[in-house]
Design a protein around this motif. Structure first.
Motif, PDB file in Angstrom:
ATOM      1  N   UNK B   1      49.473  36.798  38.234  1.00 11.83           N
ATOM      2  CA  UNK B   1      48.510  36.293  37.250  1.00 11.83           C
ATOM      3  C   UNK B   1      47.140  36.140  37.889  1.00 11.83           C
ATOM      4  N   UNK B   2      47.146  35.562  39.117  1.00 15.40           N
ATOM      5  CA  UNK B   2      45.883  35.401  39.843  1.00 15.40           C
ATOM      6  C   UNK B   2      45.304  36.771  40.163  1.00 15.40           C
ATOM      7  N   UNK B   3      46.192  37.705  40.494  1.00 15.32           N
ATOM      8  CA  UNK B   3      45.755  39.064  40.805  1.00 15.32           C
ATOM      9  C   UNK B   3      45.102  39.699  39.592  1.00 15.32           C
ATOM     10  N   UNK B   4      45.730  39.506  38.432  1.00 15.90           N
ATOM     11  CA  UNK B   4      45.212  40.069  37.198  1.00 15.90           C
ATOM     12  C   UNK B   4      43.821  39.510  36.889  1.00 15.90           C
ATOM     13  N   UNK B   5      43.704  38.173  37.042  1.00 14.76           N
ATOM     14  CA  UNK B   5      42.412  37.529  36.792  1.00 14.76           C
ATOM     15  C   UNK B   5      41.343  38.051  37.736  1.00 14.76           C
ATOM     16  N   UNK B   6      41.746  38.225  39.002  1.00 17.12           N
ATOM     17  CA  UNK B   6      40.808  38.721  40.015  1.00 17.12           C
ATOM     18  C   UNK B   6      40.290  40.090  39.610  1.00 17.12           C
ATOM     19  N   UNK B 323      39.698  45.150  49.587  1.00 17.24           N
ATOM     20  CA  UNK B 323      39.463  44.310  50.762  1.00 17.24           C
ATOM     21  C   UNK B 323      40.644  43.395  51.088  1.00 17.24           C
ATOM     22  N   UNK B 324      41.274  42.778  50.072  1.00 21.98           N
ATOM     23  CA  UNK B 324      42.421  41.911  50.389  1.00 21.98           C
ATOM     24  C   UNK B 324      43.549  42.633  51.112  1.00 21.98           C
ATOM     25  N   UNK B 325      43.609  43.960  50.972  1.00 19.78           N
ATOM     26  CA  UNK B 325      44.636  44.704  51.696  1.00 19.78           C
ATOM     27  C   UNK B 325      44.389  44.579  53.201  1.00 19.78           C
ATOM     28  N   UNK B 330      41.667  36.700  52.253  1.00 16.24           N
ATOM     29  CA  UNK B 330      40.976  36.738  50.964  1.00 16.24           C
ATOM     30  C   UNK B 330      42.021  36.499  49.892  1.00 16.24           C
ATOM     31  N   UNK B 331      41.795  35.480  49.082  1.00 17.53           N
ATOM     32  CA  UNK B 331      42.747  35.229  48.012  1.00 17.53           C
ATOM     33  C   UNK B 331      42.204  35.809  46.725  1.00 17.53           C
TER      34      UNK B 331
END
Lengths: 335, 333
Positions: B1-6, B323-325, B330-331
């Motif tokens: 969900x956080x990923x989707x929002x990001x 970048x998070x990869x 980085x959240x």
């Protein structure tokens, strides 16, 4: 038995060489927690580096060697080949767990990247997962990145790394300094429990005498690059032979005693100076002419209890030392 | 969900940036004192050497206004512009080669610039980082010092100077490579690919040489600093092999700022190659921009600028998404 044979370790600087450990000769029994105490700059960490065999420029072993008390192919392991046993038979627990873990790599990878490429890492990690549970960590913790764990959990990870391969010798350089007291207690109890179980030898460096009192079996007191006293902790804390040790212990508070702690006034001598006589003499309330000119020999006064003091056999009461101390010219208030 | 929002958040800001870019590109020329229609009529008259009747003139103005999208109120012009650009990628006709549409020129030029610059930027980045990492990690070795000197020597030279030197030496004195790019139109065959490669060697080399210097220097400084980190010392004390320490510990951490640098330089390639393309007459976006600027071809100029904005914004978006990869800290927030 771990033997330190006449160790002189020097740092090369632009001003020349300085001996941070200057002539340490000791036989240390295995299977104990050995506390190393002393002021900043007395050579605690350097001695630890020498024992670990981490001799890289500017640190060099001028003379002497360490015998680790274990063999490989019938040959006793010494300083020259201890590197091959890093994290196999001798391991190291660093002070700061935050900066000692690579922030961009998962912990499980850091747990195994020093192993021989032929090792079955998946199998090792299975064992690690089971092992960390014993250390009150969830098994998933090793699959995390360092920033996802709390300070206490990270330090437990460091302890797990240092103990998992069941080494004979563990060096811990102030492993609890950066932690709050509650977490600190947990880590100390954990270390003690693991040592009890595996009977490994732990060298524990700290300048917190309270911590030493709690966990060590043997104490090694250093002053200005020399070992001044070595013996069983319970004896050292009750009947120290060296005035420096006595003064270090005196500085510890006890419950119910509300008189002002004096501490040891003055500073250790600069190792750059030409040091003659006893190195503690300028700060010692008992120092005499002899102490100024002749260096005391480090010898066994009682069974297993060594000290380097001309007056080690004189049994002063601490009250007497306190009186002498107050009358010491250095401590007189200028009027 | 956080990923989707990001991801949604990144895309929203991406489109906002594009929209602002579009709007500025629309209003900026309209704030300029010159009027493209008057200018065109003036040029037409001076070329033809005769005057038009007022009726013809008004007719021409109206037709031109329609074609250029300059009729109606500012708001209706703006809406028409947005509709054309966003929905049809239509930047209008080129003024200089009227009535050929601008988009056709851009589509023809784009592969050249992308091909030349993406390749050279990636090559310079990869080689520079590999060398810089080694130079920083083994900073005491002689090879490291040599590499650093190479980096220091290359980095401050402007790339057009490198290009000129290369043209002089390899094009003129030794005549190994062509002075300017000459590629005949035709289907993309294997033989044509070879011609393209042969013609691209010098422009590519001048970009690589300079990019290499910068990448070596920055990577060397980064890995030299990361070498002193506690985790590197601890890895060494664990007995981790030196290669692993260099790659997974020093290299992995030093790479993070370098990835940012790569993305930003990929976004800037259109303007970056301007002089190279001019010097080598390389038929890319840079040459197109320059021709448009010198011939007063506004539509062409805005078209190329819009494509540049699009490229920079897209590169930044890609960086944000990947970048998070590379940095797990980085959240997705």
């Amino acid at each position: 038995m771990i033997r330190l044979n006449n160790i002189v370790a020097t740092y090369t600087t632009t001003r020349g060489e300085v001996s941070a450990v200057d002539g340490v000769n000791l036989e240390i029994p295995t299977g104990k927690i050995i506390g190393i105490a002393g002021e900043s700059g007395c050579g605690k960490s350097t001695l630890l580096k020498v024992i670990y065999g981490d001799l890289i420029y500017p640190l060099a072993l001028k003379t002497g060697s360490v015998q680790y008390g274990f063999d490989s192919f019938g040959q006793e392991v010494t300083t020259s080949d201890i590197k091959e046993y890093w994290f196999k038979r001798i391991s190291y627990i660093p002070q700061s767990s935050m900066s000692s873990l690579n922030p961009v790599i998962r912990i499980n990878k850091q747990f195994t990247d020093h192993l021989d490429p032929s090792t079955d890492k998946a199998k090792v990690l299975e064992d690690v997962r089971a092992y960390v549970q014993k250390l009150d960590l969830p098994p998933e913790a090793i699959d995390a990145y360092p920033h996802q764990l709390s300070g206490g959990m990270r330090q437990r990870i460091m302890v797990a790394m240092g103990t998992f391969f069941n080494p004979d010798i563990i060096l811990a350089d102030e492993p609890t300094t950066a932690l709050d007291v509650v977490v600190q207690k947990g880590i100390l109890l954990l270390l003690m429990g693991l040592q009890e179980e595996t009977k490994s030898t732990i060298f524990f460096v700290s300048h917190d005498m309270g911590v030493h009192y709690q966990i060590t079996h043997k104490m090694l007191i250093m002053y200005a690059a020399k070992v001044v006293e070595f013996g069983d902790s319970d004896i050292i804390f009750t009947e120290p032979l060296h005035p420096y040790t006595r003064m270090l212990i005196e500085s510890l508070p006890t419950i119910g005693d509300d008189h002002l702690r004096t501490g040891v006034s003055g500073r250790p001598p600069s190792l750059w100076e030409d040091l003659t006589g006893c190195r503690f003499a300028p700060r010692c309330p008992l120092a005499t002419e002899l102490c100024q000119t002749t260096e005391p020999e480090f010898k066994e006064y009682r069974r297993g209890h060594f000290a380097a003091c001309h007056y080690a056999e004189n049994t002063y009461q601490s009250s007497e030392i306190a009186i002498l101390y107050d009358h010491h010219p250095q401590n007189q208030s200028p009027e | 969900m956080a990923l989707f929002q990001y991801i949604v958040g990144r895309f929203v800001s991406y489109f906002v940036v594009l929209f602002i870019g579009l709007t500025i590109t629309f209003f900026l020329p309209r704030l300029m004192p010159s009027d493209p229609i008057e200018q065109y009529i003036f040029e037409l008259q001076s070329q033809a050497g005769q005057t038009m009747s007022p009726d013809e003139m008004a007719n021409l103005r109206e037709t031109l206004s329609q074609i250029y999208g300059l009729d109606g109120s500012l708001v209706s012009q703006y809406l028409g512009y947005l509709e054309r650009v966003i929905l049809h990628f239509d930047f209008g006709p080129s003024f200089a080669s009227f009535p050929a549409p601008v988009i056709g020129f851009i589509v023809r030029a784009l592969p050249w610039t992308l091909g030349l610059l993406v390749t050279t930027t990636l090559i310079a980045w990869t080689i520079g980082n590999l060398i810089g990492l080694r130079a920083g990690y083994h900073h005491n070795s002689r090879a490291a010092t040599v590499m650093e000197v190479v980096g220091v020597a290359l980095y401050p030279i402007p790339y057009y100077i490198v290009a000129l030197v290369l043209i002089m030496v390899f094009g003129y004195l030794l005549s190994i490579f062509p002075l300017t790019t000459t590629i005949r139109p035709g289907p993309l065959t294997f033989a044509k690919m070879r011609v393209i490669l042969y013609n691209s060697v010098l422009p590519a080399l001048s970009i690589i040489v300079v990019g290499l210097g910068w990448n070596i220097l920055s990577m060397k400084a980064l890995s030299f600093a990361h070498k002193e980190e506690g985790y590197v010392t601890f890895a060494r004390l664990k007995g981790t092999p030196s290669r692993t320490i260099m790659n997974s510990y020093v290299g992995r951490n030093s790479l993070l700022p370098q990835i940012t640098g790569l993305t930003l330089s990929l976004g800037a390639i259109f303007s970056g190659a301007l002089l190279i393309e001019i010097l080598f007459s390389y038929p890319g976006m840079g040459l197109l921009m320059r021709t448009a600027a010198s011939s007063g071809d506004y539509n062409m100029l805005y078209g190329t600028i819009l494509v540049t904005i699009f490229a920079v914004a897209t590169a930044t978006l890609v960086l944000d998404l990947i970048y998070p990869v590379f940095d797990p800290r980085i959240r997705y927030r």
